[in-house]
Every structure is written in C-alpha cells, then in structure tokens.
Write a protein that holds these residues in place. Structure first.
Motif: not given
Length: 923
Positions: A8-11, A54-59, A791-805, A911-912
């Motif tokens: 469950p949760g794998e792509l 059916v094979e493994s996939a990446t986001f 922000v006072s310095r360049l900042t990168t925000v990553l939005l994530l989706r995390i799946r848990h088994q 997932d990013i």
C-alpha cells in the motif's frame, strides 16, 4: 522469474498512467487509485491480464517551465490537503466525516478504542447525538481495518433516517432492509446468497428480522459490528421476546462489536435492566439497579462500557454553544371554552358519565366504557374536527376491545404513531353531540383554542421563531393547518401526518428550507425519525400528551445538536376549564417536570400507564357526577386518593432515584471532552480546519470563474454555474442554488468531505498532475517563485505528500495513511530550517516586488538541481512523521493484550507535489 509485490502506498505504472497501490492488494490482484485521481476512480487490476504489465513508478517532479503566482501555490497546497481521505492523524476516519463533531461526541469513540472488543452502552440524553457517536465508532473501526461490515438494528420508522445519516455524515452506502425492500434486494442476488453477506453496510428493521423465520439467518450472517438502536425495547421480562432472542443471539458471539443505544436504559424493570447490561458482558446479568451495591471490580468493568450524560453534564464540560438555550414560554397558552364550545364539553361529560354508570360492575363493560369515553374526551379536547370525525366513526365489531393506541400516547419503538381518530361504539344518544359538533365545524373562525394559538404565535413569529405545532390527530392537524394558512398568508404552512408515507413527509419538510417564513403543523409521526433542528426552533404542544416522553421527543426534534438558533422555545396549549387537560397536567406532566427538576433526570412514565389512565378517567367521571349533584367543583381535582396514581408516582420516583445514582457513578467515570479535544485538534491540523475549507472553496471556484457570494455564516452559489468536470465528480447531485454553511448545523454544511469540496479538490489535483491537462486555464503549476519580506535569504519550500504503511496486531493486513507536509531550506543548506506548518505558512507571506518570468524559471531550476542533496532530509522527515503517527496511535489506543502495538513505515521517496522559491527583497 520473481514477481515484485507492491505494498500500500507504492507507485506503479499500468495502462499508460501512474497509480497508488491501495490496501487489499495482493501478488496478483491490485487495488489502484490514479495518482491524479480520487477515490471514485479506484480500479481493480489483474496483473496477469495487463498486456504491458505493471511496473514500479516514480512521482513526476514539478516542471520548471511552468511557474505560477503565489495564489496558485496556495490553492495547490490546499487542494492536496483537502483531498486527503486516509488521514494520518490520531483518528483515521476524520477525513471521511461529513460534519464537525463536538468533543463530547468523541468520548464514546475514545472509550471504545480502549477495548479489545468494542461493546458500549451509550445512554446519552435525547438530542445529544447517539447516532453520531455510533457512526463515529463505525467509521473509525472500518478505517482502521478492524471491521469490514456493520449492521444497524432499529425500529422500522427509523430505518431511512439511519441510512441517510450513514450515507450523508459518514459516507457509508448503507442499504435499508425492510419488508418492502428485502424482496427486491434478494432478487438481485445469486441464488442462496444473503443480503447481509452481499451488502457490507445495512440498516435493518427490527420488525423484519426479529421473526423466528429470519432471526437465525440474520444471526448467521450478522457482521462484525452490530448497532442496536432503542436497545431498551429489546429486553423484556420474558425470554421468549422475539427482539431479545435476536440481540441475545448476536451478543453470544463474544468477539462481535456491539453498540447499544438508548436514552432510557432503566425504565423501572430491574430484570430488563440486567438483561440489557448482560448484552455487554454476561457477568452483568445479575446486577441489580442499585449500582452502589456492586463490587468495585464489576463497577469498574461496566464503567468502561457505559456512557450516560445529560446535557447539563456536557455544558459543564466547557461545551458552551453545543445546544441551544431552551426557554419554556410563560405563561402557558390557556383558553376557556364558552358558549356552544362549553355546552359541547358539558354535554359530552354528561354522556360519558352516563355510559360509565350504565356499565355497572361488569369489568368488560367498564373497560369498554372507560376507553370509549376517554377516546371521545380526547377528541373533543383536541378539536371540533377530531370530535366530529370520532362521533361519525363506528367500531367495526362492537365486541372488540377499543384500539387503545388511538387513545393513549404510547411510545412504541416497534410501530408508527397512531394519529387516527378512534372509533366509538354505535349509540343513538350520540345524535345530539354530532349535531353540536357539526355546528362547531361549520364555524372554524370561532374556535377558542385556535384563536389562542394564533394569539401566541404572532409575537413568537415576530421574534423570528419558526414553529412546529404538534397535534394528536390527523383531523386536528388539518383543522389547525387550514386556520393558520388563512391567518398567516405570507408564511408557507404545511401539514404532515401519518397519512403520508415517510419519504413524502421528509420531502415536504426538506422543501420548506427554501422558505424563510414557514410554519409546520404535524402529528406525532414527526416526533421521531426526522430531525427538524435546522428548519424550526420552536415547538407548540397544541394537544397535551398523556406521556411526558412524547413531549420530550417533540422538543427533541428541534432542541438538539445541530440547532442553528441560540434559543429554542416550547409552549403548552390547554383548556383551563377542560378537566381532561387538567388531569394530564396534574397527574402526568407536572409530576414529570417535578421529578426531572429534583433528580436532573428525565425518567419515562412507568409501564402501567394504561391502568393509571383508566383510574384517572374514572376519578374524573366520579367528580363530574358530584358536580352534577352539587357536591363539588369541576376544577377542584384531587387525585391523591387514587391508588393507581399514587402507586405510579412512587414507582416513578424510585426509578428516578436509581437513574440518578447510576449517573453519579458512570457519567463521572467516563472520559471528559478535555481528554479528547487535543487529539481531535491534532487531527484537524493535519486535515485542515473549517477556515481552510472555506478559503479553499472560494479560491477554487474563483479559479474556475464560478461566482460566489459570501454571507454571514456561509457561501452562496448557483450550481448551474459549476463546470461539468466538477459536477461529474460529485458523489451527490446538486441542482439549483447552493447555500453552504460554514458555521454550525449539518444541512449543507461546508465540511472537507462535502461533495463540492471533494470534487473541486480532485479536479484541481488531476489537472495539476496530468500532463494532458496543462492547457486548461484552471491547471495549477507545481512550481513558482516570488519576492517576499518574510525571508532574509533565498528559501525553497517543498510541499510533500507522505504515504505511510500501517500494521498493527489488531488490524487486517497493511493499511494506508496519507498526509501533506512541508520543508523549507535556506540557500544551499542540506538541512531544513523550518518544518511542517511553519514551512507551509511561509507560502502565505505577502509577495512584494515583481520578478521576471526568466528569473523565476532560473531559480526553480536551481532548486530542482538541489533535490538529490535534499532527499536525505526528506526521508528523515518522513521517518519522523511515521514515528509521530505511532505515538498518536499508541496514545489513543492504550488497550490491553497488545492492542496498542503498531508499526508505521513511510513509503519512500515522498511525493514532491510543489516547489516554490521565496526570494528576499532587494535593498
């Protein structure tokens, strides 16, 4: 060749697209949800039949050539949060609940989760929300994988309400099983299959399944969770009772979860009470009602399974605003019969007294005389229309006992309310009464009772109240409805009685929502089964009931959880010179009020009300004879010397004392809302609170160019303006104007699992992830860059989706939980400086200076190039989130024999879903 097993949760990639593997998948059969779709798009795939395999996939990573502004980044973030259905918080069911439960309603759920086998007696007051509390438990057990099916056993007139509640509030496609629907359901099944095996979620009429012919079949296929509503009606003093034999058979399977719901666990019968408790555990069978005499071990054991709270208890637990303030209108609405109306009453009393005297000492003749005279007096006190109808209706068989259900106000959970006027024995002496009744009916505008009602309704309506008027008989309801329609021409006045099928009754009530000025006249067919708290906030008891429980049920239709008004009103209407009304007030209603004030407990009338009614009627008629002979006053009634009344009052007081003692022990031993609230707030933090839901809907509809009007308490829009792509995704079709409430109530409440919210989130996500959807104007870019002073310095925000088994000792196979998260990295640092809500909140900081498209794309490409270096931190964050999830579940469960044991593993890589660069302002 070794076959890869996907958890469950794998792509995976199949049929030319990417999918998420869902629980229930095996080596050959996979349950798959499109990575760019919702739960409605789930497919079952056989790997051996897939041509391309059916094979493994990446986001897929965000596209640096497609960068968007800040508002689209926020909408993307919120859409993914709104799409979560398999929540990763302490309560896994929260993402599938169609309302915002109060903390106190989570208490039975918390109690149940502490048990190996969930067996609870939920005995909360009327209107607190026992249906909601049971539904929360069913939803959580199902989403935890501890059950795969459930069944609700309830009286026939509550089947539809239960099915609707399970569908609308908990997203269970429950099937109603009644005598009329069972045959149709069975025809659609293969031979020898069972409804209860084919349909995992059923709401079953007790009338249908309690018979000897069906009981064994139901017990054989009864699901893992059984919810028994009005459970007190399933226990009696005789073991041959069909309902008891049914539930006792179900309870005999010791690993079956059971929820017993009743507002009256003890009605004065110790044997029945013990049998009710024994359904939870056989050890409780011998317990007597005096809980103070039980052993501490048994008391502690029962306290884990018994929750009983009054509204005053809940309000004392910092649940302000959970219920409206109930104001009883003072003084009562009293009227006086004069002229022909008084003559009609006097003649009827004389007739009844003569009939009883003629009966002599023959017990059967006395019984017929008492019930016949009571039937006539009740109809006369109700309305001239009801009186005339009764006088013209003759008993089909003069040898039969009268139908007491048409006379008494019995609260029978097995049957519909009888609101027909009773039939009378054929008697030539009735001719004078018929003539008088015909004259009164011909002059409806002169009725003093109706005039009194109108006089009291006018100020009530002027204050903004929307009343429902309860009448005893169909003829009276129509009589009152006609008078009110003539008087209140600007209002919509509807009449609902037992003549209408239950579906038609609900349809009429629901249709009144479109009218701000509304008055409903109904018989007691609406005192159960249909909640009225969102349309009405005042109750008028036009006809007094002989059973105080019926008054509580009437009031409880509006005075309950979900009432939109801060105040509800109730009003009694009665004749000050009508001795029958006087007897009801003195012997029944005032005593009930006194007992409740003294004990704090609404206690039902003892079961011998028929005997009491006969005694009271006999005393009334004896008083009438004394008045005719000049030996007494019509209004000076004294029932202290009536043995049946004194006996009933003593039983009533004894039952109230026992009930109060039980409340003292059990209500204070159950969990308190403050024990639950932090956990629920933690869950809402993961899924998004009410403000986020409203903001998302407004932004999402604006992106689709759908006009929305905000008003105090909600949003209003035209469903005709919705794009077909949204309409097609909605689980429930909606037509015409949509008024979504953002605070309070349950009707069209704007919650995260509302069909519009779900459909809107699914559409926006699908277009943001699907490479074929990038040309749509509503497509949301998954990358962006803007300047901000936050922000006072360049900042990168990553939005994530995390799946848990999730794997636990008590649950079947691996389960899946999902959550959104965020990380913020300053400059080229390999480690985030902000996590979770703090990182996500950066996206909402005000964007300031304008930046060129080329510069934005350059910054996004630079950030994407750093992703390989950030994967370690992303993986560590996912692992920590899994550890927190374990802590949440262990803290909630805390059960015995390893029940709290749980393992949670993140599915990596996370997932990013979005990458956004925040640039500091230039000096």
């Amino acid at each position: 060749m070794t076959t890869t097993i996907f958890g469950p949760g794998e792509l995976v990639r199949a049929r030319g697209r990417e999918w998420v593997v869902l629980p229930g998948s095996g080596e050959e059969i996979l349950n798959l949800r499109p990575i760019a779709g919702g739960e409605r798009d789930v497919q079952v795939v056989s790997r051996s039949l897939e041509i391309d395999g059916v094979e493994s996939a990446t986001f897929q990573l965000p596209d640096p050539d497609r960068v968007g502004p800040q508002d689209e980044a926020l909408l993307l973030r919120d859409a993914f949060q709104m799409s979560l259905r398999r929540g990763a918080g302490p309560f896994r069911s929260a993402g599938r609940i169609g309302f915002n439960p109060r903390s106190y309603q989570l208490v039975p759920l918390m109690m149940g989760l502490k048990l190996d086998v969930v067996r609870l007696l939920i005995a909360d007051d009327v209107g607190i929300g026992k249906t909601i509390e049971a539904g929360l438990i069913a939803r959580e057990l199902y989403d935890r994988g501890e059950i795969e099916s459930f069944s609700v056993l309830c009286p026939p007139h509550l089947v539809k309400q239960w099915a609707d509640q399970m569908r609308d509030k908990f997203h269970f496609p429950a099937v109603a099983v009644t005598p009329s629907s069972a045959a149709r359901l069975e025809r659609e099944l293969p031979m020898n299959d069972s409804i209860f095996r084919a349909y995992p979620f059923t709401v079953v009429s007790l009338d249908y399944v309690k018979s000897d012919a069906r009981r064994d079949h139901y017990a054989e296929f009864c699901p893992e969770l059984s919810i028994v509503d009005e459970a007190h009606t399933c226990v009696s003093s005789e073991d041959s009772h069909q309902r008891y034999r049914l539930v006792d058979r179900i309870a005999a399977k010791t690993d079956r979860h059971m929820l017993l719901l009743t507002a009256t666990p003890h009605s004065g019968d110790d044997m029945a009470y013990g049998k009710l408790l024994a359904l939870l555990d056989p050890d409780f069978r011998g317990l007597v009602s005096d809980a103070g005499r039980w052993s501490p071990e048994l008391r502690d054991k029962l306290a884990e399974r018994y929750v009983q709270r009054r509204r005053v208890d809940i309000e004392a637990w910092n649940e302000a605003g959970a219920f409206p303030k109930h104001e009883v209108s003072v003084p009562d609405a009293t009227y006086r019969l004069t002229g022909d109306y008084e003559t009609f009453l006097e003649l009827a009393l004389d007739y009844c007294t003569t009939v009883v005297e003629k009966a002599g000492t023959d017990e059967r003749k006395q019984r017929l005389a008492f019930w016949g005279t009571l039937a006539l007096m009740r109809c006369i006190g109700s309305s001239p229309a009801a009186a005339l109808h009764a006088l013209r209706t003759r008993s089909a068989n003069l040898g039969d006992d009268p139908d007491v259900s048409a006379v008494l106000d019995q609260v029978d959970a097995d049957a519909e309310v009888n609101d027909l006027t009773p039939s009378l024995v054929d008697d030539p002496d009735l001719a004078a009464l018929i003539s008088l009744a015909e004259g009164l009916v011909a002059r409806p505008g002169k009725d003093p009772k109706v005039a009194c009602l109108i006089q009291r309704l006018k100020p009530l309506i002027a204050e903004g109240f929307k009343p429902i008027i309860f009448c005893r008989y169909i003829a009276t309801a129509k009589w009152v409805g006609a008078a009110l329609a003539k008087e209140f021409k600007s209002h919509r006045v509807e009449v609902v009685t037992g003549e209408l099928p239950s579906d038609d009754r609900k349809a009429i009530v629901d249709d009144m929502a479109a009218d701000q000025l509304r008055i409903l006249v109904a018989t007691d067919c609406l005192s159960e089964g249909i909640d009225l708290q969102e349309l009405f906030d005042a109750v008028v008891h036009y006809d007094l009931s002989w059973n105080p429980t019926r008054h509580q049920q009437r009031n409880g239709r509006v005075d309950r959880f979900g009432q939109l008004s801060a105040v509800v009103r109730s009003l009694l209407v009665y004749g000050e010179n009508n001795p029958v009304d006087g007897a009801v007030l003195e012997v029944i209603l005032r005593k009930a009020e006194k007992i409740q004030k003294a004990t704090g407990v609404p206690v039902p009338l003892p079961d011998d009300d028929r005997k009491v009614t006969e005694a009271v009627m006999k005393a009334l008629l004896l008083r009438r004879r004394a008045v005719r002979e000049g030996r007494g006053s019509q209004l000076s009634l004294n029932f202290d010397d009536v043995a049946a009344v004194k006996d009933m009052e003593q039983k009533w007081l004894d039952a109230a004392a026992r009930e109060k003692a039980n409340l003292t022990i059990f209500a204070q031993r159950s969990l308190k809302p403050e024990d639950v609230r932090p956990e629920w707030e933690r869950t809402k933090g993961i899924l998004g609170d009410q403000d986020l839901v409203e903001t998302f809907v407004r932004r999402g509809l604006a992106k689709l160019n759908v006009p929305v009007v905000r008003f105090d308490g909600g949003l209003r829009l035209d469903s005709g303006k919705l794009p077909s792509e949204v309409v097609d995704r909605m689980e429930t079709a909606i037509t015409g104007p949509i008024q979504l409430l953002t605070r309070g109530g349950t009707r069209d409440h704007l919650h995260r699992s509302h069909p519009l919210v779900s459909a809107l989130a699914d559409l926006l996500i699908e277009r943001s992830l699907d490479t074929f959807g990038r040309d749509y104007p509503s497509t949301l870019p998954r990358a962006g860059a803007w300047t901000t002073s936050a922000v006072s310095r360049l900042t990168t925000v990553l939005l994530l989706r995390i799946r848990h088994q999730i794997a636990s000792q008590s649950e079947r196979g691996l389960l899946l939980a999902e959550e959104t998260d965020a990380l913020a990295f300053e400059g080229a640092s390999d480690f985030p400086n902000l996590l979770g809500q703090e990182a996500s909140a950066l996206l909402g900081a005000l964007a300031t200076q304008e930046t060129s498209l080329v510069a934005k794309q350059r910054e996004v490409r630079t950030a994407l190039a750093r992703l390989d270096r950030w994967q370690g931190a992303i993986g560590e964050r996912a692992l920590r989130r899994s550890e927190i999830l374990v802590e949440d579940h262990r803290r909630i469960r805390q059960a015995v024999r390893g029940k709290g044991r749980i393992d949670v593993t993140p599915v990596l890589p996370a997932d990013i879903i979005g990458l956004f660069v925040l640039m500091p302002e230039l000096d």
